[in-house]
Design a protein around this motif. Structure first.
Motif, PDB file in Angstrom:
ATOM      1  N   PHE A 290      12.674  12.532   0.000  1.00  0.00           N
ATOM      2  CA  PHE A 290      11.313  11.973  -0.793  1.00  0.00           C
ATOM      3  C   PHE A 290      11.443  11.031  -1.634  1.00  0.00           C
ATOM      4  O   PHE A 290      10.456  10.421  -2.278  1.00  0.00           O
ATOM      5  CB  PHE A 290      10.347  13.043  -1.034  1.00  0.00           C
ATOM      6  N   SER A 358      14.014   2.012  -0.606  1.00  0.00           N
ATOM      7  CA  SER A 358      13.084   1.788  -1.870  1.00  0.00           C
ATOM      8  C   SER A 358      11.456   1.963  -1.536  1.00  0.00           C
ATOM      9  O   SER A 358      10.830   2.757  -2.127  1.00  0.00           O
ATOM     10  CB  SER A 358      13.140   0.531  -2.673  1.00  0.00           C
ATOM     11  N   SER A 359      11.012   1.379  -0.357  1.00  0.00           N
ATOM     12  CA  SER A 359       9.681   1.246  -0.173  1.00  0.00           C
ATOM     13  C   SER A 359       9.000   2.672   0.575  1.00  0.00           C
ATOM     14  O   SER A 359       7.754   3.125   0.329  1.00  0.00           O
ATOM     15  CB  SER A 359       9.154   0.139   0.764  1.00  0.00           C
ATOM     16  N   TYR A 360       9.927   3.416   0.851  1.00  0.00           N
ATOM     17  CA  TYR A 360       9.660   4.695   1.513  1.00  0.00           C
ATOM     18  C   TYR A 360       9.436   5.814   0.421  1.00  0.00           C
ATOM     19  O   TYR A 360       8.784   6.966   0.580  1.00  0.00           O
ATOM     20  CB  TYR A 360      10.743   5.400   2.311  1.00  0.00           C
ATOM     21  N   CYS A 361      10.002   5.473  -0.860  1.00  0.00           N
ATOM     22  CA  CYS A 361      10.050   6.524  -2.073  1.00  0.00           C
ATOM     23  C   CYS A 361       8.565   6.824  -2.262  1.00  0.00           C
ATOM     24  O   CYS A 361       7.647   6.341  -2.492  1.00  0.00           O
ATOM     25  CB  CYS A 361      10.649   5.554  -3.164  1.00  0.00           C
ATOM     26  N   ALA A 362       8.489   8.369  -2.696  1.00  0.00           N
ATOM     27  CA  ALA A 362       7.195   8.937  -2.864  1.00  0.00           C
ATOM     28  C   ALA A 362       6.716   8.714  -4.236  1.00  0.00           C
ATOM     29  O   ALA A 362       7.633   8.260  -5.257  1.00  0.00           O
ATOM     30  CB  ALA A 362       7.124  10.462  -2.827  1.00  0.00           C
ATOM     31  N   THR A 363       5.665   8.491  -4.680  1.00  0.00           N
ATOM     32  CA  THR A 363       5.191   7.911  -5.825  1.00  0.00           C
ATOM     33  C   THR A 363       5.610   9.097  -7.172  1.00  0.00           C
ATOM     34  O   THR A 363       6.053   8.477  -8.185  1.00  0.00           O
ATOM     35  CB  THR A 363       3.861   7.810  -5.841  1.00  0.00           C
ATOM     36  N   PRO A 370       9.649   7.220  -9.160  1.00  0.00           N
ATOM     37  CA  PRO A 370      10.165   6.168  -7.983  1.00  0.00           C
ATOM     38  C   PRO A 370      11.474   5.496  -8.322  1.00  0.00           C
ATOM     39  O   PRO A 370      11.739   5.356  -9.479  1.00  0.00           O
ATOM     40  CB  PRO A 370       9.015   5.061  -7.882  1.00  0.00           C
TER      41      PRO A 370
ATOM     42  N   TYR B 360       3.369  12.877  -2.437  1.00  0.00           N
ATOM     43  CA  TYR B 360       4.499  12.781  -1.019  1.00  0.00           C
ATOM     44  C   TYR B 360       4.248  11.188  -0.872  1.00  0.00           C
ATOM     45  O   TYR B 360       5.236  10.597  -0.187  1.00  0.00           O
ATOM     46  CB  TYR B 360       3.973  13.555   0.272  1.00  0.00           C
ATOM     47  N   CYS B 361       3.047  10.553  -1.181  1.00  0.00           N
ATOM     48  CA  CYS B 361       2.799   9.294  -0.469  1.00  0.00           C
ATOM     49  C   CYS B 361       3.888   8.394  -1.100  1.00  0.00           C
ATOM     50  O   CYS B 361       4.226   8.276  -2.328  1.00  0.00           O
ATOM     51  CB  CYS B 361       1.273   8.942  -1.399  1.00  0.00           C
ATOM     52  N   LYS B 364       4.974   2.068  -1.509  1.00  0.00           N
ATOM     53  CA  LYS B 364       4.416   0.752  -1.012  1.00  0.00           C
ATOM     54  C   LYS B 364       4.883   0.559   0.436  1.00  0.00           C
ATOM     55  O   LYS B 364       5.147  -0.505   0.884  1.00  0.00           O
ATOM     56  CB  LYS B 364       4.776  -0.308  -2.016  1.00  0.00           C
TER      57      LYS B 364
END
Lengths: 376, 376
Positions: A290, A358-363, A370, B360-361, B364
């Protein structure tokens, strides 16, 4: 390892986890691909890594861009890309996103069904459209064939319809699946595409473009075929099936351009066998599924992990992330061997992590920030 | 549906996707649990949803908190929770995070191995510690048993060691798995825990706490047993196995407190059969596995989807997210039936999405912004 990245990692003061990407390596890969397949236009798949430093470098090299959303179109424009060099390649688009892209000057749109084609006709009159075909994804470590694409028969109907709707029926696309390791994956798809070109020519529609998608693999744990093996197979297949009437070729590399340019620096949070006789050594890192390593789902992508202990005894390891989530396990079945001395506080490097990380990373899952990113 | 949420959803001007959470419903669930199991202290599992509005409401009700990271400890403190009401429940912690929590006044820490215990002894002298046992996770839709917990034998050794290290060997914990639908899941785990209490008492260590973890299920597609069935089974098992010497009980509900309080409003981006004879109707929403619905991995959690067409013909549907990722499919095997008229632009509601969604979101992925959240 890349000497620029090695020097960067020597700075032990930076808090982990972080990603460092050598933008020169992205350029190197771009030039390599350009040299190997000069007849193709390169549309960088922005979703692989949308960092501004990468987009700007690619703009300076004359690259075009494959955008998955209006937000990605905007990013490309901000990086200086001309709107004419942007393809809106997602077959799933809100009407409002099509309209925004069209107003910004984008004229090339993908689709794979009548419903989407009608939205494009409404929002982007006269635009060039290309239809995505369903093709075999065998050999791909990250397949894409269930969710996207249509049949040859339906594609024919749709391209005829595109013309009726006042659109420009420009070409066809397919995707052989991401991290495709078979050099023959493109051949059957090209043959299929050529068949439909002929078929549509008989129906009075002259298509002018084939979009081969992405898929070129990079090195994780295992060696993969060199890029020239893919490009020469592709060039041969194009000649074989299109003869002396080869259309404009588009390729959409993402992983291939940026994957190997990136390395993640992570800290070992804990190692333990947890009192389980004959169990593996559990190694918990400060990055997990995550925190960006989403492609380890099903242990699909197997990153190479470098530790401070290149020599010495190794043990079987299960590798997991730092969250309280039971699903946050990267590798349990894949036979990873890690040094017996590896312990809490050690830093490890995960290689080839420049793409789809990097862009899949959870907020904020479990409160973790992140992933930090550095482009050098 | 909750009338407050229904009214909120009537505002069609808000861009989708977004999550709306009725904080009063969180309070309702908290009070219900407090009434059903008055002998237990409730430690809210912050990771389920770390929104400040939820934390502040729970602080006002006298709740305690289970934090997964130093960042979550900080959030609880910001919400007004006393440090003494925070448990650092992740068994995987950086030494620096333990030190920060300890300096902030946290005195309760989980562990499941010697390596972690030694870190706690170094960074949090005299703190209360509890050891997480491995227990059966049968019946749980989101299991947690592979990554966490140790054997009874090892736990005994570790609790003795805790005392030697100057820590307070306070209790034991386990987790029967999240969204646990079997009311009998806790019994065997409580029996196991009681056994170790007795064993350690003989060795001169008097444990005083049992942490039953979380796991209470909520309603998604299927009915689940009511909470009183779980709490009465737990109360009976505690009496049966601990007799008249029942220790302090901690429970860590997350999903149970906030899950049903939330609804996601999403827009249908596209529906199509993509020309595949006998294929399902593909319904692509503007939220997917990388926009927050991570628990649909393996189709584990099956959200209830409400459409604008309660009446009329239904068809088999495959349901996917809006990204170019082939893995961004929520339901393909689960037999979802959706209205034949459902089309691009329609709004749908996904119920029971208050827990394990927003955090989990992805930051980007494909350019999409993180899920918007409203707490009412």
């Amino acid at each position: 390892m890349n000497p620029k990245i090695t020097r960067f990692l020597e700075n032990q003061a930076l808090p982990t986890p972080y990603l460092v990407v050598d933008v020169d390596h992205v350029e190197y890969r771009y030039q390599q691909l350009k040299t190997q397949l000069p007849q193709a236009s390169i549309y960088y798949a922005v979703k692989a890594n949308p960092a501004m430093a990468i987009l700007e470098r690619l703009v300076s090299l004359g690259s075009s861009f494959d955008a998955a959303s209006w937000e990605e179109v905007e990013l490309c424009l901000q990086a200086g890309a001309p709107a004419g060099g942007i393809s809106f390649g997602n077959t799933i688009k809100k009407a409002s996103a099509i309209a925004q892209a069209y107003q910004a000057g984008v004229r090339l749109f993908a689709f794979d069904c009548l419903e989407e084609l009608e939205k494009i006709a409404d929002q982007a009159p006269n635009a060039q459209v290309y239809c995505r075909l369903m093709v075999e994804n065998k050999g791909a470590e990250w397949p894409l064939s269930r969710k996207f694409g249509t049949t040859l028969d339906n594609a024919k109907t749709l391209m005829l319809k595109a013309k009726d709707l006042g659109l420009d029926p420009y070409g066809l696309s397919f995707h052989v699946g991401s991290q495709q390791t078979s050099i023959h994956a493109y051949e059957a798809a090209i043959a299929k595409t050529a068949l439909l070109f002929t078929d549509l020519a008989h129906a009075g529609i002259d298509l002018r473009m084939v979009n081969l998608g992405g898929g070129f693999p990079i090195r994780y744990q295992e060696e993969v075929p060199e890029i020239d093996q893919f490009t020469s197979t592709i060039a041969q297949a194009m000649t074989q099936y299109f003869k002396n009437n080869i259309p404009h070729i588009i390729i959409e590399p993402g992983r291939f351009l940026v994957g190997e340019a990136g390395t993640i620096c992570s800290e070992v949070v804990l190692t333990s066998q947890r009192g389980i006789p004959d169990g593996p050594k559990w190694v918990y890192l400060d990055i997990g599924r995550f925190g960006g390593l989403a492609e380890t789902e099903g242990e699909a992508i197997k990153y190479q992990i470098e530790t401070p202990y290149p020599e010495g005894d190794m043990v079987s390891a299960a590798i997991a992330g730092p969250t309280c989530d039971g699903a946050d396990i990267m590798y349990e079945k894949t036979p990873y061997q890690l040094p017996i001395q590896l312990k809490s506080g050690d830093r490890v490097s995960l290689h080839s992590t420049g793409a789809y990380v990097s862009s899949y990373c959870a907020t904020k899952f479990n409160g973790f920030k992140p992933l930090a990113e550095y482009y050098i």
